[in-house]
Scaffold this motif. Sequence first.
Motif, PDB file in Angstrom:
ATOM      1  N   VAL A 402      47.460  37.053  15.761  1.00 53.50           N
ATOM      2  CA  VAL A 402      46.739  36.213  14.815  1.00 53.50           C
ATOM      3  C   VAL A 402      46.485  34.858  15.476  1.00 53.50           C
ATOM      4  O   VAL A 402      47.280  34.384  16.272  1.00 53.50           O
ATOM      5  CB  VAL A 402      47.533  36.074  13.493  1.00 53.50           C
ATOM      6  N   TYR A 403      45.312  34.307  15.201  1.00 56.53           N
ATOM      7  CA  TYR A 403      45.059  32.938  15.640  1.00 56.53           C
ATOM      8  C   TYR A 403      44.244  32.237  14.597  1.00 56.53           C
ATOM      9  O   TYR A 403      43.578  32.878  13.763  1.00 56.53           O
ATOM     10  CB  TYR A 403      44.387  32.888  17.012  1.00 56.53           C
ATOM     11  N   SER A 404      44.274  30.921  14.654  1.00 54.96           N
ATOM     12  CA  SER A 404      43.496  30.153  13.691  1.00 54.96           C
ATOM     13  C   SER A 404      42.797  29.018  14.409  1.00 54.96           C
ATOM     14  O   SER A 404      43.364  28.374  15.295  1.00 54.96           O
ATOM     15  CB  SER A 404      44.419  29.590  12.616  1.00 54.96           C
ATOM     16  N   THR A 405      41.554  28.778  14.040  1.00 49.51           N
ATOM     17  CA  THR A 405      40.843  27.575  14.473  1.00 49.51           C
ATOM     18  C   THR A 405      40.726  26.677  13.262  1.00 49.51           C
ATOM     19  O   THR A 405      41.290  26.955  12.207  1.00 49.51           O
ATOM     20  CB  THR A 405      39.451  27.938  15.008  1.00 49.51           C
ATOM     21  N   ALA A 406      39.951  25.622  13.407  1.00 52.17           N
ATOM     22  CA  ALA A 406      39.795  24.711  12.271  1.00 52.17           C
ATOM     23  C   ALA A 406      39.066  25.393  11.129  1.00 52.17           C
ATOM     24  O   ALA A 406      39.232  25.026   9.968  1.00 52.17           O
ATOM     25  CB  ALA A 406      39.037  23.470  12.706  1.00 52.17           C
ATOM     26  N   SER A 407      38.267  26.412  11.438  1.00 53.49           N
ATOM     27  CA  SER A 407      37.449  26.996  10.379  1.00 53.49           C
ATOM     28  C   SER A 407      37.861  28.420   9.999  1.00 53.49           C
ATOM     29  O   SER A 407      37.674  28.811   8.855  1.00 53.49           O
ATOM     30  CB  SER A 407      35.976  26.994  10.808  1.00 53.49           C
ATOM     31  N   THR A 408      38.385  29.182  10.928  1.00 50.27           N
ATOM     32  CA  THR A 408      38.686  30.577  10.595  1.00 50.27           C
ATOM     33  C   THR A 408      40.101  30.942  11.001  1.00 50.27           C
ATOM     34  O   THR A 408      40.715  30.290  11.860  1.00 50.27           O
ATOM     35  CB  THR A 408      37.741  31.548  11.326  1.00 50.27           C
TER      36      THR A 408
END
Lengths: 689, 836
Positions: A402-408
């Motif tokens: 799992v990863y997260s950016t500022a938007s997704t």
Amino acid sequence: MGEFKVHRVRFFDYMPSGIRALAFNQDTERMAVARMDGSVEVFHCSDRFFQEKIIPGREQFGIEGLSWVGERLFSAGLNGGITEYDLTNQKVKYTIDAYGGPIWTIAGNQQGTHLAVGCEDGTVKLFEVNEDNIQFERNLDRQKSRIVSLSWHPSGSKIAAGMMDMIQVFNVETGHSMHRMLADRGVGTSRSKECVVWSVVYLSDGTIITGDSVGMVKLWDDQTGTLIKSHNVTKCDVLALSVSQNEDSLVAGTSEGIVVQFQFVSMVLGKDDKEWVRTRTFRNHTHDIRAVAEITTAVVSGGMDAQLVVRPLLDKIEERSAASALRKIHFPHRRLVACARKSGLMLFQYPGHLELWRLGESEGKGSSLFVKRNPEKLLHLKVKGEDHIRCSAVSPCGEWIVYSTASTLRLYRLHCDNNNIKLHENTLHGPEISKLPKVLSSANQLCFSSDSSHLFSASAQSSVHLVSISQSGCKFVGTLKPKSGSHQAIHLLAASEDGKWVASANSDHEVHIYNLQTRKAHCTVPIYSSAVTAMGIHPATNCLFMMHADQQMFEYSIEQKQYTDWSRTVQRKGLHRLWVERDTPCLNVMFNPQNPSHVILHDMYMLCIIDQSLPLPDDKTQFYNQLTLKSLTEEQRKSHSHAFKVCKTFKDILCVELMPDQSLVVVERPLEDIATQLPAPIKQKKFAT
Amino acid sequence: MLYIYIYIYIYNIVRCGGSKVNLRPPIISTDSRFLLCASGDLVKVYSTRTEEWLHSLQGHTNQVTGIALNPANHLQVYSCSVDGTVKLWDFIDGILIKTFIIGYPLFAIYVSEKHEGVLFLHVSMATDSKNECFQLVAVHLPKSAEQEVEAKEMSVVSSHISSNPSCTAFGRGGEYIAFARHLQLNVYFFRKQKTCSFSLKATDKKGAKNAFTCIACHPTDDCIATGHEDGKIRLWRNFIHKKEYTYSTQHWHHNAVNTLCFTPEGTHLLSGGIESVLVQWQYGAGNRKEFLPRLGGSILHISVSSDGQLFCTSHSDNKITVIESSFKVCGVIQGLVKGDGVLTDLMIDPRSKALVLNGKPGHLQFYSLLRDKHLYNLDIVQQEYIYEAGLDQFEVVKAAFDIKGSWLATVEERGQKSSDLEFFLKLWAFDERTQSFVLNTTITAAHTDRIISMCFSSSKETTMLVTIAEDGQFKAWCQGADADTQQDQNFWSCDFVGSYHNLKPTNCSFSADSSLLAVSFQEVITIWSPETWEMLTTLCQPPGVIRDLCFGRLSCSKYLLGTTTRNLLCCWNLLTCALEWSSSVEVSKLQPDPLSENVAAFSYQSKHTDVFVFKPSEPRPLFTNKNVCSEKVHRAVFVPREEPLNNCDESSQWLNRSQLYFLTQNMDLLTFSTATEEDRILSSSKQLVIDDSVAVTPFYLLLGKHGQQQQKLNTQSHPAADKPQQPQGSVTIKELLHTPAHVLPAASVLCSMFVNSLLISNTGVQQDPLREEMDSEKEEEDSEEEMEACDSQQELRVQGSVDEVTLKLSKAQERELKRVRKTDFSWMAGLIDSKP
């Protein structure tokens, strides 16, 4: 201390990004750092320069300037926009276009009412700072060439602007230029090159100090618009200037990697006629220094070599302590490596992609083992969109990424059968799971439960979302919210081995513990003055072990809701001087299931095992006693050994993880390797070469 | 009775010049005309324009360790010495004004304008010599008219200071004094009576060596410049605060900074070190600097004249360089270069009669002993010498002249310490046209091991060089026409290689007529015939390895002398091949006189050196002198006199034709001198003073005219005539000139009066044509009269009777003259001196 098989991992090619701008907030003692990749970091200066907040950047988002206005942080860059950051949730709040082409510099006045930006088209634009946004007010007189640097007079009535070949002084009221001062070009061949005034500082007594591409630091008088004095600092450029709060000291950073200090010193003792005199020189950088800042007790500098150097000014320090030592910050104070312990997979987080590696295998015995199977790169996962990765995790079984950016936030399932790797994407935005609440669109921190059945996602308002994951799909289970406290973003999560507890730490130093069975907040650990840098829940005792930025350690019994006896003993007896004086924070806490009394810690320079069954060292005992112990007999050893076993075999450690087979994975990133990948520095003649 | 007389008369052991001029920084006088430097027991006064040695201030009985201009009177200089006294001199006339007895050995002197009547001295307080403990004391000079005063009023400023005097300096206007010791800088503020100290770490991570080596204070700003062992220069400011002091660092020198000096306006800082580059830093402009490279030896001291127009650097090769502020070298005062050691023998160049020894690295120096002046350097190595510590570079180790002075052989060597030895044998021919030596032949591998000794054959027809080396061989080298090259020039080549039972040779010598060559191999002396290269005989007198070897001269040429390591001096008769006599003396050096039969032997026994002079024919010494010096003597030379002395005394006859110079281990060049010589030297130096010391000022013209006229008068007039008048005149002038400057009233008081007087006297000259013929005494007189505003009537009368006055004096005139003599014109001297 025991023996471990060590995987010495050196294939994580992490490259820190160069530092572009610094901004110091005197009131909150925070240092904001802008990097070349567009990320902004906030360091807490009085808390051992702990990196409290990281706002990841984006592709094509170069920052040229940073400015604090009160407690609000603004940046401007070559894309022509001014950005305000939401420091609570560690993300970009908004970006507005200044409509003046690329912005080279941004400066806020001391009153906190206005922001000025210098644009490519030669205008200085004034923005009014409102409650929740900024609004364009007007342009000052437009100039022919771009505005490279800006500085407000402390009164807020005048602005000095550095340009090509000249410096302009504007009256803010009228918007007209008051003085135009010409900066000399270099001699000889550099005569044809224009002189760029890279940096300008406006002092309250009307002195304007400029640093330019000819290598001069010049002092001008704003009354007459004349040159008072010029100091030849370097043959290359003077890129950055910064003046201390009480305006008695000035630092200049050059492209040779040298910081030069000037001091406002009375030439005849006891008299008031003071002059700016060049005093000290600090050589801590190898490359261009793009930004300097003089804070109360130190000079902070950063540049192309991507390290943040804090050089203490000993004459300003009351008492010499660990906090006043020279500090070089190379790596982020976050974990960039996640480890699937059960399957032997490593997940490396780069700004724009993830890499998944399988560890190699070895055979034989001895100090260096024969590698039977080479480590293998399984996966190279590029981020969708322009945003950089904020956080990532791999499940202990190695099945989920799992990863997260500022938007997704994106969750992937990994099929790994007979060297065929398939990747199934489970977007939480996907049509099948569209019922998930919007709050899960992005995470500040991610963590899997130890049986890989649940994903914890730290989100806004200090809340933790709980998602159950299985082959069939993902299901949002619920949200864990603290009973009270601040809404600062969570930067650490720790789940217990038995799946009963999860702990979260946020940048207000709060540590909340949640009961997963009741899905309620269980308790809050008493708030300590220093930030939590690493924590872990002991698998056997369910005690939460916390490391803080000031190198203190606490052990908190979750079930009894109080500090353990050992923790109280540590606090009562105090830690060894050498331990407290280390200058990098501990980044991971691990426990050895074979030996429950062992706690394994690491920072950038060392690996440490704390044996809770042994006595604590006091200041008189020898702290690094491994060699001494070796020379002693079995009986003598007992009397000499203490709780701290430090191993300094490894250097420049990014991550240490203990695998279930009692082997250690040590991820190193030697600084020499980073240095070789940097662009070549300015060639300097070295003596005797 | 006679014997005692002779003893006193002759046996003076004299330091014959060549002493260090670089021990302490030189001083330039306020008018930039004189340069003063401490040299041995003297303070030497040089002219800055001509670099000529004018005179010396003689009076100390031990090494002079410091000089400083008197801040109250710039025509006076203080000097301090190890003998425990401070002397105040009038350096222009060389007059000792006062002696202050301190009672402790003194090592440096500092003065400041603000502290009038106080001297700051480095005093050694150590009871035992091992424990070096230097104190900085302030001595209040007693105000007493006596010549010799004991200064008792002392106060200690600091009891632990560096032995290096450049580590102490006065700050701005004498407000404070800064002194550094090892790693600590101390600043003592006189007003507050408080010391601030700042210390540095011994080393840092980068390996910097931070120990202080020198110190200088800015004249107007509160800024202290310190030099450090690793070549850094730090500029300290704000040092009134214990904590908020600050310094900036400059780094150019790669080795220790030896000296620092601010220019009087404080616009520049000068620094120097082993690199022998004078660096001028612009004060306040960071790293902007100028260089004056290749000045010679490493720079030890820098001093600046008070107007900042002249710089002076003293160098390790016993040299003072005078440099204009535009960074142009305008003069060099070169002493005898003695360096770390004299590797070659002392030699006399047969042509110039100059003393030759190795001097500047890689050079041979030619030094005139008569004039105590360095003549020139001959570059032997012909390679750039790199001034850096610890480098192994070529050095001239051996040199020899042939008897006519037309050939010079040199050996240069590198790698004495390491195993790989490199050496060259070079032969130099004297070129009549250029009057210097020109390289003729370079022999790269003359021997397989180090050359121990070499000598030229002394015959006038053929020149032959014999070298002996540690490889057990001796080689004879001849200049021969090389058949292969067919060139005009003749190069040197090997003629004969000899050895004896593979023994290591120790010394070689040619007989006076070159018919015999003696080569000693360990304990055996072999005698060879150079014509046939046949070994004639061997001589042996065990035990002991032969050390020195020499043939007798003139009537004693049948004798061969040798010394052994077992303290034996042997004399063989070559006709009988038998030992003539031997004596048990430990001889460290055997030196034959080329012009007589005499041989001088230096013997080192019970910690002092004795000298024996004897003829080989008679074992009884002609002359002995016990306890010449306390060190061993290894080098000595007989210098032929220009004109022989006519001393009839038996025991001084050996000094008639040549003079014996010898060098002690402390690098002191000593000689035996006779009283007549000393007188001569003294008189010659006096003459020099008169010639050069007076600059061309209006007053000098006046006096100069007088001098010329007086000379004319001397030649014209009969010596018996007019006796009373002539001495009277000279006495007046002497009185005028020799009055010490310190008794004069302030120049400002006298100035207008003096200028007025000059104007009147000039008109007087124009009015009266007679005046040109007037003798100088009259001239003096009437100008004096005018100054006193005498009535002109009388003056006219005096002028009118000029001719008569020269013949005889009337009563009134005589009275008038007496009155004039009695009035004090001493202030005039001050006016002369203060003329720029």
